[in-house]
Design a protein around this motif. Sequence first.
Motif, PDB file in Angstrom:
ATOM      1  N   GLY A 107       0.821  -1.202   0.000  1.00 56.88           N
ATOM      2  CA  GLY A 107       0.000   0.000   0.000  1.00 56.88           C
ATOM      3  C   GLY A 107       0.855   1.252   0.000  1.00 56.88           C
ATOM      4  O   GLY A 107       2.050   1.235  -0.299  1.00 56.88           O
ATOM      5  N   ALA A 108       0.233   2.375   0.314  1.00 52.96           N
ATOM      6  CA  ALA A 108       0.947   3.655   0.347  1.00 52.96           C
ATOM      7  C   ALA A 108       1.878   3.707   1.557  1.00 52.96           C
ATOM      8  O   ALA A 108       1.569   3.163   2.620  1.00 52.96           O
ATOM      9  CB  ALA A 108      -0.042   4.813   0.408  1.00 52.96           C
ATOM     10  N   GLY A 109       3.028   4.367   1.386  1.00 54.09           N
ATOM     11  CA  GLY A 109       3.976   4.559   2.485  1.00 54.09           C
ATOM     12  C   GLY A 109       4.069   6.027   2.832  1.00 54.09           C
ATOM     13  O   GLY A 109       4.331   6.865   1.968  1.00 54.09           O
ATOM     14  N   THR A 110       3.835   6.348   4.100  1.00 48.71           N
ATOM     15  CA  THR A 110       3.842   7.742   4.542  1.00 48.71           C
ATOM     16  C   THR A 110       4.981   7.955   5.531  1.00 48.71           C
ATOM     17  O   THR A 110       5.103   7.236   6.522  1.00 48.71           O
ATOM     18  CB  THR A 110       2.505   8.095   5.224  1.00 48.71           C
ATOM     19  OG1 THR A 110       1.435   7.861   4.302  1.00 48.71           O
ATOM     20  CG2 THR A 110       2.491   9.560   5.659  1.00 48.71           C
ATOM     21  N   PHE A 111       5.841   8.953   5.231  1.00 50.59           N
ATOM     22  CA  PHE A 111       6.951   9.315   6.115  1.00 50.59           C
ATOM     23  C   PHE A 111       6.686  10.725   6.643  1.00 50.59           C
ATOM     24  O   PHE A 111       6.565  11.667   5.860  1.00 50.59           O
ATOM     25  CB  PHE A 111       8.282   9.272   5.365  1.00 50.59           C
ATOM     26  CG  PHE A 111       8.603   7.911   4.794  1.00 50.59           C
ATOM     27  CD1 PHE A 111       9.270   6.968   5.543  1.00 50.59           C
ATOM     28  CD2 PHE A 111       8.216   7.585   3.498  1.00 50.59           C
ATOM     29  CE1 PHE A 111       9.564   5.721   5.022  1.00 50.59           C
ATOM     30  CE2 PHE A 111       8.501   6.344   2.964  1.00 50.59           C
ATOM     31  CZ  PHE A 111       9.169   5.399   3.726  1.00 50.59           C
TER      32      PHE A 111
END
Length: 207
Positions: free
Chosen positions: A137-141
């Motif tokens: 899925g999406a990766g958020t930093f």
Amino acid sequence: LHVAGVATLAGATHLKSTVTVGGAANFYSTVTVVGAAHLQSTASVGGAATFASTVTVVGAAHLQSTASVGGAAVFASTVTVVGAGTFKDDVSVSGNVAIGGNTSVGGTLSVTGAVSLASTLSVGGATNLASTVTVVGAGTFKDDVSVSGNVAIGGNTSIGGTLSVTGAVSLASTLSVGGATNLLSTVTVAGAAQLGSTVTVVGAGTF
């Protein structure tokens, strides 16, 4: 033999058949039973009890104090511990382990096989991944991301702030700029340049 009162036997007594005692029986010394002993009701032992061989309990066994086992203990069925269980040495489980509550590990957790987490993973300290990381899925930093090697992006890249590149930039295809472009140094065009509108040169222009 019928005895209505107290009977005291000073020597050995051999009974070749059944002995039935209707009331309490008090033995003030050792009792040795060569064959099987069947107790159809409660057995109460006030002192220590030593069993030199196997003890088989068909029904439930209730221990109101500590149970100390000097050798191995084999449980052929389920073991239920109502209170806390403390193991002072290694614990080896050959099957699956199902834990209904939280798990706290004071030392290093080493897992040789795959790990499947059905919910969120929260890590309070640093995380070291020695091999490839795949995020489906999406990766958020929420903070800076530092990459010491190359970065390969198969799709589009959207940057909300300023893009600062300290080295050379090589574009293998068309560059489209929607706003103004400021070039603070020399521009070298190896091929033809097509300008679809007016060109304004503030300083000297050499063509």
